[in-house]
Design an enzyme around this catalytic site. Sequence first.
Site, short mmCIF file in Angstrom:
data_model
loop_
_atom_site.label_atom_id
_atom_site.label_comp_id
_atom_site.label_asym_id
_atom_site.label_seq_id
_atom_site.Cartn_x
_atom_site.Cartn_y
_atom_site.Cartn_z
N ASP A 478 0.90 -1.26 -0.05
CA ASP A 478 0.03 -0.22 -0.05
C ASP A 478 0.82 1.35 -0.02
O ASP A 478 1.91 1.19 0.68
CB ASP A 478 -0.98 -0.06 1.38
N GLU A 521 -5.07 2.10 -3.90
CA GLU A 521 -3.64 1.97 -4.12
C GLU A 521 -3.01 0.68 -3.58
O GLU A 521 -1.88 0.63 -3.41
CB GLU A 521 -3.04 3.28 -3.27
#
Length: 611
Positions: A478, A521
């Site tokens: 992430d 993301e």
Amino acid sequence: MNTKNKLLLMVTLMLAALATATIVNVGLNFREFAINAAVDKAKLTANIVKDGLTAHMVNGIMDKRKYFLDTITQNNEIKKLWIARGQNVIDQYGKGYSYENARDDIDKDVLSSGKMIKKVIENPEEVKLRITIPYIADSTAKVSCLECHSVNDGDILGAVSMEFDINSVRNASTITILKIFGINVIFIFIALLVLNYYIKPYMELFANLRDGIQKAHSGDFSHRFDTRVSGEGKEVADQINTLFHKMQETFGEIKHSLTTFVTKSNLGCSDPLYEAKIIIKELADIYKFKKTIELDDTKELVFDRIITVMQTKYDIHNFSFFEIDRTQKIREPIYISHKSYCDANVDKNVDLCRAYRTDTDIVSTDFPNLCSSCHHNENEYICIPFDINDEVSLTLNIVVDDPAKFEQISMNVTSIKNYIEAAKPVIESKILTDKLRDTTLRDGMTGIYNRRFLEQFIDKMAKQALRNETNYSVLMLDIDYFKMVNDTYGHDIGDIVIKGLAEVIKKSIRDADLAIRYGGEEFVILLNNASREGSITVAKKIHDEFNKMKFNVGGELLQKTISIGVAQFPDDANSIWKCIKFADTALYYAKEHGRNQVIEFKPEMFEGEDF
């Protein structure tokens, strides 16, 4: 010998046999007639002699009997006549004159048996018939023999022997036979002339039919049948002419039509019937092949069908089959039976393949060392290129060490290409289907798989991994403080950062590994059959490479960091979904403990509901 001559010869032999049988029968009848006539005359003469001698004895003039006997022999047909006294007469009256004794065995046999004997004596000069008739004592006669002779009724008194000249009968029969023979020869000659006259047109028609059928056997139906025969024969010729004309047109059209379905058929034969049979058989096989592959799920199954056809139908076992990416100029092996005879560099630069570059079949016997990228070790080879569409091509490389086998395979190249031609739309359809499916399973912005792909295939991958005793390392990563990027610079810049991370991921993993955009993301990476140390190494590489990236935002350089959590399947859990959850837990732990780091999952990190 042609059929007409055979027929004439057969008729001649039959007529000759009939004539011979007739002549033999006539000759035998003549002979039998002459003998029977002589026998009847001999019996009559014997009775005359018997009656004459009886009269001489009654009248007491037996001393005159020689004159009587000589008078009888004056007949031209009776060449000789003599009598032989029986033993009873000799005992009573003595032996008599010398001419009254038994002269030969025939006289003796007749005197002994009391039965008449006849014998034909034949030589080149004359034909005689010898007949000896017994003289039997008879008490019932007009003058009883027992009155003068001391004998019993039925005793043999003597025998009368005669020789007849039947030479005239032989001469007459010979002349008759010659006449019959001549008549038969003339009849046979006339019969053959008549037969030849009538059968010649039929034999010409037969020969014409034979020539036409021979041509038709080789596929030529252009022959026309002319005949002098009228009636039914003429009708047959006209009907066959009509039939051949229709067949010439029909089979020519069939051949032309069939070759539009099976391209460039190399049958090596001008017989349209045989060509039609072969083409129809090939069309049927190709049709069944196409119907089969249309129901296959993937292009890989279609490729397997082609490989099976190569092995079973054409008995080809040493070959390689490649799929070429025409855009990237690379190729991937579909099937390699033993080893690839191509240079290893061809896989990365397909332009080195002469078959692909020239889009022509490469046959090694055409020229020495025809393709410099093919190391065939003195074996002969055939390379066949085949374009599927603008993006994909196929190449088939066949290697043969037997000249006879090579010749056979060369003859089958067109047929092999027919199968691939039939498979082309199916393969193209499967490629398009794969593209559409791949589009739905890939993230449009980054080009890597999306969460739908993970949800669709993860369970299947897990079962296969457990069955093959392989493992996966699960990386969950992430971008740190990514919301700040969107809030500060906008979503366009955020998308650029996400795409930058995706590029780093793709460069850092192998083809066997999977990268998935999990959401926003967040990314999940499945490293196939990687050790713990290896997975940590890959995670750190991704971490470091992304940290080095700088994004130009309106003249300002932007750098971001990522956090990565790592879990192992099946060591940490027997479900990949659990491992993803554990990797997410490790990621959360990394964020909670400073971010910008790689953390491996530990059981103590997870505090929550039991999975």
